[in-house]
Each structure stands twice: as structure tokens, then as C-alpha cells.
Scaffold this motif. Structure first.
Motif, PDB file in Angstrom:
ATOM      1  N   ARG A  47       0.829  -1.298  -0.035  1.00 53.83           N
ATOM      2  CA  ARG A  47      -0.002  -0.175  -0.013  1.00 53.83           C
ATOM      3  C   ARG A  47       0.799   1.098   0.010  1.00 53.83           C
ATOM      4  O   ARG A  47       1.934   1.360   0.736  1.00 53.83           O
ATOM      5  CB  ARG A  47      -0.811   0.007   1.304  1.00 53.83           C
ATOM      6  CG  ARG A  47      -1.756   0.984   1.012  1.00 53.83           C
ATOM      7  CD  ARG A  47      -2.874   1.088   2.447  1.00 53.83           C
ATOM      8  NE  ARG A  47      -4.116   1.887   2.280  1.00 53.83           N
ATOM      9  CZ  ARG A  47      -5.275   1.184   1.964  1.00 53.83           C
ATOM     10  NH1 ARG A  47      -5.288  -0.299   1.612  1.00 53.83           N
ATOM     11  NH2 ARG A  47      -6.390   1.985   1.874  1.00 53.83           N
ATOM     12  N   GLN A  48       0.584   2.437  -0.749  1.00 54.31           N
ATOM     13  CA  GLN A  48       1.332   3.539  -0.820  1.00 54.31           C
ATOM     14  C   GLN A  48       1.327   4.084   0.545  1.00 54.31           C
ATOM     15  O   GLN A  48       0.172   4.382   1.296  1.00 54.31           O
ATOM     16  CB  GLN A  48       0.718   4.442  -1.713  1.00 54.31           C
ATOM     17  CG  GLN A  48       1.351   5.761  -2.016  1.00 54.31           C
ATOM     18  CD  GLN A  48       1.044   6.642  -2.691  1.00 54.31           C
ATOM     19  OE1 GLN A  48      -0.095   6.687  -3.509  1.00 54.31           O
ATOM     20  NE2 GLN A  48       1.257   7.784  -2.937  1.00 54.31           N
ATOM     21  N   ASN A  56      -9.997   4.388   9.795  1.00 58.42           N
ATOM     22  CA  ASN A  56      -9.513   2.966   9.264  1.00 58.42           C
ATOM     23  C   ASN A  56      -8.311   3.265   8.411  1.00 58.42           C
ATOM     24  O   ASN A  56      -7.185   2.695   8.505  1.00 58.42           O
ATOM     25  CB  ASN A  56     -10.576   2.326   8.562  1.00 58.42           C
ATOM     26  CG  ASN A  56     -11.096   3.063   7.634  1.00 58.42           C
ATOM     27  OD1 ASN A  56     -10.928   3.987   7.402  1.00 58.42           O
ATOM     28  ND2 ASN A  56     -11.908   2.198   6.789  1.00 58.42           N
ATOM     29  N   GLU A  57      -8.118   4.569   7.632  1.00 54.91           N
ATOM     30  CA  GLU A  57      -7.179   4.730   6.889  1.00 54.91           C
ATOM     31  C   GLU A  57      -5.766   5.249   7.561  1.00 54.91           C
ATOM     32  O   GLU A  57      -4.777   4.979   7.079  1.00 54.91           O
ATOM     33  CB  GLU A  57      -7.636   5.848   5.610  1.00 54.91           C
ATOM     34  CG  GLU A  57      -6.521   6.050   4.770  1.00 54.91           C
ATOM     35  CD  GLU A  57      -5.820   4.611   3.991  1.00 54.91           C
ATOM     36  OE1 GLU A  57      -4.806   4.741   3.470  1.00 54.91           O
ATOM     37  OE2 GLU A  57      -6.661   3.848   3.923  1.00 54.91           O
ATOM     38  N   ALA A  84      -0.467   4.208   9.535  1.00 52.01           N
ATOM     39  CA  ALA A  84       0.566   3.941  10.634  1.00 52.01           C
ATOM     40  C   ALA A  84       1.325   2.527  10.515  1.00 52.01           C
ATOM     41  O   ALA A  84       2.284   2.347  10.584  1.00 52.01           O
ATOM     42  CB  ALA A  84      -0.205   3.671  12.107  1.00 52.01           C
ATOM     43  N   GLU A  85       0.502   1.450  10.005  1.00 49.09           N
ATOM     44  CA  GLU A  85       1.047   0.269   9.718  1.00 49.09           C
ATOM     45  C   GLU A  85       2.090   0.191   8.442  1.00 49.09           C
ATOM     46  O   GLU A  85       3.181  -0.497   8.677  1.00 49.09           O
ATOM     47  CB  GLU A  85       0.147  -0.957   9.728  1.00 49.09           C
ATOM     48  CG  GLU A  85      -0.590  -1.134  10.800  1.00 49.09           C
ATOM     49  CD  GLU A  85      -0.708  -2.866  11.090  1.00 49.09           C
ATOM     50  OE1 GLU A  85      -0.258  -3.537  10.278  1.00 49.09           O
ATOM     51  OE2 GLU A  85      -1.847  -3.088  11.830  1.00 49.09           O
ATOM     52  N   GLN A 129       7.070  -0.384   5.977  1.00 51.67           N
ATOM     53  CA  GLN A 129       8.060   0.042   4.892  1.00 51.67           C
ATOM     54  C   GLN A 129       9.274   0.809   5.440  1.00 51.67           C
ATOM     55  O   GLN A 129      10.183   0.832   4.755  1.00 51.67           O
ATOM     56  CB  GLN A 129       7.194   1.055   3.757  1.00 51.67           C
ATOM     57  CG  GLN A 129       6.016   0.218   3.363  1.00 51.67           C
ATOM     58  CD  GLN A 129       5.130   0.892   2.487  1.00 51.67           C
ATOM     59  OE1 GLN A 129       5.616   1.851   1.910  1.00 51.67           O
ATOM     60  NE2 GLN A 129       3.728   0.674   2.436  1.00 51.67           N
ATOM     61  N   GLN A 130       8.932   1.611   6.465  1.00 47.64           N
ATOM     62  CA  GLN A 130      10.010   2.443   6.812  1.00 47.64           C
ATOM     63  C   GLN A 130      11.033   1.963   8.051  1.00 47.64           C
ATOM     64  O   GLN A 130      12.170   2.476   8.485  1.00 47.64           O
ATOM     65  CB  GLN A 130       9.573   3.860   7.351  1.00 47.64           C
ATOM     66  CG  GLN A 130       8.828   4.599   6.071  1.00 47.64           C
ATOM     67  CD  GLN A 130       9.947   5.027   4.913  1.00 47.64           C
ATOM     68  OE1 GLN A 130      11.111   5.407   5.236  1.00 47.64           O
ATOM     69  NE2 GLN A 130       9.766   4.500   3.660  1.00 47.64           N
TER      70      GLN A 130
END
Length: 289
Positions: A116-117, A129-130, A135-136, A141-142
Motif C-alpha cells: 500500500r502506498q 481506518n485509513e 501507521a502500519e 515500509q520504513q
């Protein structure tokens, strides 16, 4: 272990801290210190503003913790403000099953935060929810090289539930206040607040990373809840499209798979073993008002 809890002074955070203290851990609680707690001198306290990176760095830089519980991170910026400054062996983030497109037998892999971007965002930038998904995304990714766990719960309920979402149905039924319910027969998952706290505490010394679900076994529908209240009180719930919109509206039928947690040795209760006792408590509380 030296454990930092960001938040933890209300609802199932209290049960978590109490369990960690019972286990003998050295607990520090970081909050804005606007809410009182009953931990007394059993914990150390740090004052900070969770959404201010300067405040986070000032309060936490230079301190080392074995485990950090972050109960009040909502968005990707919150994750960044924490993990860019925290020195810890393990970071446990309170996520939510709202990251999923919920369905029967929802499993951890049903949300792909790696593909997911990622958008660096604040809490007000997207619906709940977004921002939890973002956050996840930040974690996956980071901060993939960090030792972290994202704990995903559905609706948490209990006597101490400040959201009063389950209480809404009991109170409206007993007081004959019309309510609009668009999903009366959908089976939904819940977790009891004390169990939610104990599972978080259980994870402190578990050798796992990534996402993990927590949920009571079994599901219950709003219709079953109302049927029980009607039977116990003699009231008849008034359902009307012109009534007040109910808090669980829009939620489709789902169940949460907890095999990963169970394989670690934590065993969740069955919802039917406690949900009706909770409803009884709400009913008695309303009778005395």
C-alpha cells in the motif's frame, strides 16, 4: 524489564499496566498527565505531547527501554515521531482490525501494508481506518529493521468502556428510544477489555514480530444482544430509520482468526461466556439511574 507505556491510563490500558506490574516489570507511563490514575508510586511518569515531535524528543531522547507500548499512536506521523527517537528492544503498537476489509476468518495477512502506498499523515487527514493503515504502512515500509509488533483488536468492550458503544443498544432499548440499525443480524467479533490488556502484557517477552490479531472466540449479532435485553427487562427495542444511528452501523459480518496468538500459548475466552454478564451489568446500572 524496563517498559515504557505511551498512554495506558484508561480502559484496557489500565488492565495492561496492572498485569505488567504484577509480573514485576519497571513501568514508566508517558502521557499529557491530564487524566488521573491509580498506579501511585508503582510507576514513573513522563509528561509529553504525543503528536509533537519536539516534545517527544525532549522527553524520550537518551533513555533506553526494553519494551515500549504505544497505545496512542494513530497515524504514520505518530509512528515516525516515536521510532525516530525511541531506543528500545521492542515496540508494540496498538493497531486495529479496522485496517482490514473485514470478512469471515480474517487473518493477519489479509492486510498488505508493504504494498500500500505510504502517506505521511496526521490524525485528521483521513478516516480512522485509513490513518491506522498508514501507521502500519510506516512500520512495514520504513521501520522494518526494528523489532515491532502491531496488535489488531476488533471492538473492545467492558464495564470500563468509555466509548459506550455497546451500552448505546442497551440504553436505547430499555428507554424505548428509537434507533436506526442497518446490520442487526451480522455476526461480529469483540474482545473483553481486561483480556485485551492481559494479551498486550503477554506479548512483552514473546519472540515475534509483525502483525497479530486478538479477539474472543465466537461472534454475536446486535439482534442477539437486543433479544437478551428485551427478555431480561421486558422492554421492546424500537427500530426505525428515523431513529438515532447506532454505533456499529455499517459493519458487515466478520470473524477474527487468532491462531497466531493461540500458537504462542495465549488462549482467548469465548464471547458467549461473558457478553451476557456484561449486558446484565449494563442493565443493572441503568435501572439505578
Amino acid at each position: 524489564m524496563k517498559i515504557l507505556v505511551l498512554g495506558g491510563t484508561r480502559f484496557f490500558g489500565i488492565a495492561m499496566v496492572e498485569e505488567l506490574l504484577r509480573q514485576g516489570h519497571d513501568i514508566t507511563i508517558a502521557t499529557r498527565q491530564r487524566a488521573k490514575d491509580d498506579f501511585g508510586d508503582r510507576v514513573e511518569r513522563i509528561q509529553l505531547e504525543r503528536t509533537d515531535p519536539v516534545s517527544m524528543e525532549s522527553a524520550l531522547k537518551g533513555r533506553r527501554f526494553d519494551v515500549v507500548y504505544d497505545k496512542i499512536a494513530y497515524c504514520s506521523n505518530d509512528i515516525k515521531y516515536a521510532l525516530d527517537v525511541l531506543d528500545c528492544g521492542k515496540y508494540i503498537y496498538m493497531s486495529s482490525t479496522s485496517v482490514y476489509d473485514l470478512k469471515k476468518d480474517t487473518r493477519e495477512e489479509d492486510f498488505d501494508a508493504e504494498s500500500r502506498q505510504l502517506v505521511w499523515c496526521s490524525r485528521a487527514d483521513f478516516p480512522y481506518n485509513e490513518v491506522k493503515r498508514q501507521a502500519e504502512c510506516a512500520l512495514w515500509q520504513q521501520y522494518r529493521d526494528r523489532n515491532w509488533i502491531a496488535v489488531r483488536y476488533p471492538f473492545v468492550v467492558g464495564r470500563d468502556d468509555y466509548t459506550k458503544r455497546l451500552l448505546f443498544y442497551v440504553e436505547h432499548a430499555m428507554k424505548l428510544v428509537p434507533m436506526h440499525i442497518d446490520n442487526p443480524n451480522e455476526q461480529m467479533g469483540f474482545i473483553r477489555s481486561d483480556e485485551a490488556g492481559k494479551f498486550l502484557a503477554f506479548l512483552a517477552d514473546q519472540d515475534i514480530t509483525g502483525a497479530i490479531n486478538g479477539c474472543s472466540h465466537g461472534e454475536v449479532s446486535v439482534r442477539e444482544i437486543l433479544d437478551y435485553v428485551e427478555k431480561k427487562t421486558g422492554a421492546k427495542a424500537i427500530l426505525s430509520e428515523q431513529g438515532e444511528s447506532a454505533p456499529y452501523n455499517g459493519v458487515a459480518e466478520y470473524s477474527i482468526n487468532t491462531e497466531r496468538a493461540e500458537n504462542l500459548g495465549f488462549h482467548f475466552s469465548h464471547i458467549k461466556d461473558w457478553i451476557y454478564d456484561l449486558l446484565d451489568y449494563y442493565i443493572e446500572q441503568l435501572k439505578t439511574r
